[in-house]
Design an enzyme around this catalytic site. Sequence first.
Site, mmCIF file in Angstrom:
data_model
loop_
_atom_site.group_PDB
_atom_site.id
_atom_site.type_symbol
_atom_site.label_atom_id
_atom_site.label_comp_id
_atom_site.label_asym_id
_atom_site.label_seq_id
_atom_site.Cartn_x
_atom_site.Cartn_y
_atom_site.Cartn_z
ATOM 1 C CG ASP A 460 -7.180 -8.058 5.655
ATOM 2 O OD1 ASP A 460 -6.579 -8.999 4.979
ATOM 3 O OD2 ASP A 460 -8.050 -7.375 5.041
ATOM 4 C CG ASP A 530 -9.995 -10.367 -0.951
ATOM 5 O OD1 ASP A 530 -10.452 -10.705 -0.085
ATOM 6 O OD2 ASP A 530 -9.054 -9.577 -1.264
HETATM 7 C C1 DGJ Z 1 -8.969 -7.294 2.097
HETATM 8 C C2 DGJ Z 1 -10.143 -8.669 2.462
HETATM 9 O O1 DGJ Z 1 -9.874 -9.706 2.057
HETATM 10 C C3 DGJ Z 1 -11.583 -8.058 2.436
HETATM 11 O O2 DGJ Z 1 -12.390 -8.707 2.960
HETATM 12 C C4 DGJ Z 1 -11.732 -6.560 3.157
HETATM 13 O O3 DGJ Z 1 -11.391 -6.762 4.786
HETATM 14 C C5 DGJ Z 1 -10.376 -5.662 2.866
HETATM 15 N N1 DGJ Z 1 -9.259 -6.277 3.038
HETATM 16 C C6 DGJ Z 1 -10.687 -4.385 3.724
HETATM 17 O O4 DGJ Z 1 -9.456 -3.614 3.510
#
Ligand code: DGJ
Length: 713
Positions: A460, A530
């Site tokens: 991430d 997201d």
């Molecule tokens: C952002 C990601 O897009 C989510 O899927 C998740 O992994 C969160 N971060 C976790 O902090």
Amino acid sequence: MKYIPTFIFLILFSLTAPAEDIKTYDDGKSWTLFSGVSAYNIRVRDNAPAELYHFGTAARDFSLQDKAVGPELPVRGGHYVCRPVAEVVFNDGVRDLELEFVKYEIDRTGEYPVLVLVHKDIHYPLEIIEYIKVIDDYGLYEKRTEIRNTGKKHDVVIENLQSGNFYLPKDQYEMYSLTGHWGDEFQPSVTLLTPGVKSVEVKNFRSFGSSFFAVRPEGETSRTSGKVWFGTLKYSGNWRMDFEKFTTGEVQVASGINFWDQSMTLKPGESFVSPEWVFGYTENGMDGVTGSLTGYTRDKIVHPSHRGQVRPVLYNSWYATEFDVNEEQQLELAGIAKDLGVEIFVIDDGWFKGRFNDNGGLGDWTVDRTKFPDGLSPLIRKINEMGMDFGIWIEPEMVNENSDLYRAHPDWVLHYPTRTRHTYRNQLMLNLAREDVYQYLYRSISALLKEYNIKYVKWDFNRGISEPGWPDAGKDSQRTVRIRYVQNLYRLYDALRAEFPDVWFENCASGGGRVDLGLISKTDFCWASDNTDPVDRTFIQYSYLGAFPANTMISWVTFEDHHRQGHPIDFKFDVALCGVLGIGYDITEWTDEEKTVAAGKVALYKEIRETVHNGEQYLLVSPYLSDRSALQFVSRDGKESVVFVYNLAEDLQNSSPETRSSPLITLKGLDPDADYRIDGIEGIHSGASLLNYGVEFPVYGAYKSGIFKIHRI
Ligand code: DGJ
């Protein structure tokens, strides 16, 4: 146009494209590069810098073209007529470059031929080398540019080095690109190119769109036909693309690293090479663009470790448990996931030391023993015994102030001593340009992957750059920080992938904040957004799939329902099945009926994924232009095809029967001479009929969807 050559130069060029990919003419100073339906014609007059004479259709007579459209390698120097590809400062303060052509070479050592054009400064010891790769089978070219300090005494400062540029003939053009912001990624934007410059750039490492562009004559190009010049940059840091329309009507297109607040000093003997810029020309409209770029990315760019392999079904526990993770609750989820047919179980954020919310823990990549007293091994073993692989979430480039790492190394983050260290989501960004940071991250991740049987890493990246200072580097080197950061990011991926070739890597950046060919070449797939609402996703995915292949697009089924429609899970699954399927629900709450539907959809995914992930992809109906969306995939051997239809309104397009568009959808990529059977629709259909007349798919009502398998008989 701004650039007017002062000579007439005539060579007899052939009328038709010869079989060769790079044709060198008798003078040894003129070349035509042929790729797909296009030709790229460059000439050198005496030893003056190379000029571009034509980029577009191969079906033209180059002998008619006696004027250059622009310099192949425009620099800061002489008459400043175009956007420079290279800008340097010499030791004595001279800021102009003055180039002469030195030599060329055709490098045939790789998979594709590369025309190498070498220029040098007429006075200073400096060379600029342009590499143009001809990727004929995808109708593409790939350019990169190198600056070499060939001197022995003095430094040279690069203030700008773009990957390349080209010019379009006089016309009215519109430019299509993908823009967006968090939760609303990859939104199409079309703008008329009027005299002046249209720039699209990234300044903080996050884009939510991409460096994909398509320029086409205004109003003439459709999805299926017409001329388009298009491309994208293979780079993940700050990038830019510029479209300068001259008052005389031509357009210069240039792209590369965004050198805003960046520079690079070359010591004697050093060189710097730009990232690759992939671009092409098609006469098949936006379908031609999608076919070229997605095919090339799928076949040649996606990381080789799993290239060509169908993508697994994932379960990710983030939405179910967020930071509050423990073995018992993860095993309960895993047990249900296994029954649904899931192949990889991924534990998201929250498993590592001190991670109870987003206020702490980032940087300390060891297991939190208060949550997992015996480490992760017992959990992983049980998940493996269920027949699933295990995956994990990390965000290596970030650190929380509340972490052991930050307490020990507060100087490891990007910062200026006299400026506030701005946090975002309570995190600071590590300065990955530093060798000690690189080594720490390599050691931590490598140790984790060695200790545990981890087969999937979700990487991430949840904030953009601020305070890009690097005090230890000294004033002169500080401006290299963003470039060196990206170099080390790629190096880190390369090292880990070489050491752990069977691990899948997901490129996540909040939503699709860092989707580009650079990171696609290091990973297996990307998190596109997201936003997992199925209606919003229909739009995001339609645009994404116009530029990037389906096997790079992870799509989850979750509880999100932004339009308060209470969608049943079969609609959500259908939306997710056109990419890499993930389940993100709290599946402990599913009814038996929902679990049965889900298991059926997972089974369907496994049946169609060879075609979706490795076949050719087509956009059939745009949700931006109608009340439904349709996509199609055709297997490589042409025997199987899959069509996805998503209705977004009760009635198809507009409110009354007389203004509604046809319910028929015409298909693509089929053989007009073959016959086909469509599951769920009676009869035998000729390819010609499906391609030209179309077919009505039985999907009726709002938020209804269908996935149709088509078989060649
Ligand atoms: C952002 C990601 O897009 C989510 O899927 C998740 O992994 C969160 N971060 C976790 O902090």
